[in-house]
Design an enzyme around this catalytic site. Structure first.
Site, mmCIF file in Angstrom:
data_model
loop_
_atom_site.group_PDB
_atom_site.id
_atom_site.type_symbol
_atom_site.label_atom_id
_atom_site.label_comp_id
_atom_site.label_asym_id
_atom_site.label_seq_id
_atom_site.Cartn_x
_atom_site.Cartn_y
_atom_site.Cartn_z
ATOM 1 N N ASP A 262 -11.772 -5.825 2.063
ATOM 2 C CA ASP A 262 -10.927 -5.483 1.052
ATOM 3 C C ASP A 262 -10.999 -6.473 -0.118
ATOM 4 O OD1 ASP A 262 -9.647 -3.138 2.040
ATOM 5 O OD2 ASP A 262 -7.934 -4.299 2.532
ATOM 6 N N LYS A 284 -9.841 -1.675 -3.226
ATOM 7 C CA LYS A 284 -9.168 -0.822 -3.731
ATOM 8 C C LYS A 284 -8.511 -2.030 -4.989
ATOM 9 C CE LYS A 284 -6.854 1.008 -0.589
ATOM 10 N NZ LYS A 284 -7.391 1.031 0.518
ATOM 11 N N MET A 397 2.955 -6.413 -4.734
ATOM 12 C CA MET A 397 2.406 -5.618 -5.856
ATOM 13 C C MET A 397 3.387 -5.432 -6.794
ATOM 14 S SD MET A 397 0.725 -2.640 -3.111
ATOM 15 C CE MET A 397 2.073 -2.972 -2.072
#
Ligand code: SAH
Length: 488
Positions: A262, A284, A397
């Site tokens: 990742d 991502k 996030m």
């Protein structure tokens, strides 16, 4: 090399230890574990030694040393605090040609006790030849961490099957390939995971397969080397500092044939994967979905189906906002064997590296990990359940939605003075922390934005940062004012 390492069979061998105190006890403990018959001679013998060597096998002689006790001994150890006596024992042994060790006196030692890593039947001895015993012990500590506890069991299983393997695989090369496959593949993994019965079954199955291939008409040495069984390891890579990897993560990373990683996996961590492994970025980024989750799943399945050992390396912990659950569901559906290795999640790393305990008896009795990634247009939900002043909230996030999150919390009733910290690049050398309150953090952050990845810690505990910070850079109120006034 001025001493030579040998592994000596001491089972039922007579050994003399001169001395009855702690030093003698340590040697007695080691040698009794190797099955030796120990004689201790000393005017006083400690209670601990009596307990340790209590059975008939050993002899405890409460007397002054005399050279008559040397007769028939394979080795002798002098561990008294009487230097003259130690020299005497040494001289007597030399005269009789019996190897002797005077504890902690290298010039009077014919042999040295190494630092030992015991994964019986695998045993490793480490010596610095008396020059730096502490360094030998540190070397030992490093090896202890590198060699899984299951090694001994693996070696024992191999020992038990050795004759059968020999009879079914006639060539030396064939056997070498067979054992390499067993020790580097599924059999060892099962053993290290504590599944010894399955490990034994897998080894037997591997032997049957190899045997059948050898006896089929196409069978030859090359064919004995069948493809290894593929497996997927979903591995938590932690927050970025490679020191925060688990031993298990590191071991599996070093076995990988292919690694899918990742965006959050740091270069330093990636460098620890097996050099020859293919490394495929499937990260991502928030707005840019590099590879769809379904495609990642399929790539892992395809690789495992060709026999590869696949490491799926994920930032933090695979089961905390990491889609690890979805990935193993896909592996199950495709019948691919898998393991999941936990990692240190960003919240834990951020908390420890900023001195913000997530719980604290005076300030917070519970902690929640919440995603702050709100799909645009979606109404803010769930803030009503986040108003407990004694609860810490960690938003993952959340930096991009910090305004909506802080407003949402205040609207739901959380005090506007509730402390909040933004932790950017937790655990990395580039870590930065900014503290404030629900009311003022947005303006502060606008004036001095921090880079992602970052998370938000909300709750009374966040103010402890000022007191407990020990790592990296802290942007405090006074720093910010000083910056503004050009004072620093
Ligand atoms: N599985 C990961 C989380 C993935 S979600 C884990 O357990 O840590 C991605 C979010 O994690 C980022 O948006 C950020 O909020 C947080 N994060 C990951 N690494 C971080 C780091 N080093 N410092 C601060 N936050 C981090």
């Amino acid at each position: 090399m001025n001493t030579f390492p040998l592994f000596f069979k001491f089972t039922d061998q007579p050994i003399l230890i001169v001395g009855g105190g702690e030093v003698a006890q340590r040697k007695a403990d080691l040698l009794s574990r190797a099955g030796a018959h120990i004689t201790i001679v000393a005017p006083q013998i400690s209670h601990e030694i009596r307990e340790l060597l209590g059975d008939d096998k050993h002899s405890l002689i409460t007397a002054e040393y005399d050279k008559q006790y040397l007769a028939g001994k394979r080795i002798v150890i002098a561990g008294t605090d009487d230097e003259a006596l130690n020299h005497q024992v040494h001289a007597d042994c030399q005269a009789l040609n019996i190897p002797v060790n005077v504890v902690d006196t290298p010039p009077l030692c014919d042999f040295i006790f190494p630092a030992i890593v015991d994964r019986s039947p695998i045993v490793i001895g480490i010596s610095s030849n008396g020059k730096a015993p502490v360094l030998a012990r540190l070397t030992r500590a490093r090896l202890e961490t590198l060699i899984p506890q299951g090694y001994g069991k693996l070696a024992k299983l191999a020992g038990d099957m050795r004759d059968e393997v020999k009879s079914k695989i006639p060539t030396l090369t064939g056997r070498r390939q067979f054992w390499e496959k067993a020790f580097e593949g599924k059999v060892s993994e099962l053993m290290f995971a504590g599944r010894s019965v399955e490990a034994e079954q897998a080894l037997k199955q591997q032997l049957e397969q190899t045997h059948q291939q050898l006896s089929s008409k196409h069978g030859d040495d090359e064919q004995a080397n069948t493809k290894p069984v593929g497996e997927v390891y979903i591995v938590g890579a932690g927050p970025g500092d490679p020191e925060l990897l688990t031993f298990k993560a590191l071991r599996l990373m070093q076995q990988a044939d292919i690694v899918y990683y990742d965006a959050l996996v740091s270069d330093e961590v990636l460098d620890l994967c097996r050099r020859d492994a293919d490394k495929v970025f499937v990260g991502k980024k928030r707005s840019n979905h590099a590879v769809a989750q379904q495609n990642i799943n399929q790539m892992m399945i395809d690789a495992a189906n060709t026999g590869k050992r696949v490491v799926r390396l994920k930032g933090g912990d695979p089961f905390v906002f990491g889609r690890g659950g979805e990935e193993i569901q896909a592996m199950r559906a495709a019948n691919i064997p898998y393991q999941v290795v936990p990692g240190i999640t960003a919240a834990n790393a951020a908390a420890c590296y900023t001195g913000i305990p997530l719980t604290h008896r005076d300030h917070a009795q519970s902690v929640r990990f919440v995603t702050g990634f709100l799909k645009s247009g979606e109404p803010n939900q769930g803030f009503d359940s986040l108003t407990n002043p004694k609860e810490t909230i960690v938003f993952y996030m959340g930096l991009h939605s910090i305004e909506r999150l802080t407003t949402g919390l205040m609207d739901a009733g959380r005090d506007k003075d509730t402390p909040i910290a933004i932790v950017s690049h937790a655990s990395l050398p580039t870590q930065q922390v900014m503290t404030g309150t629900l009311e003022d953090i947005v303006a502060k952050h606008e004036a001095n934005p921090l880079p992602t990845p970052a998370l938000l810690i909300v709750g009374e505990v966040a103010k402890l940062h000022d007191e407990l910070a020990w790592y990296g850079e802290h942007i405090s109120d006074s720093d910010q004012q000083a910056h503004a006034l050009n004072m620093v």
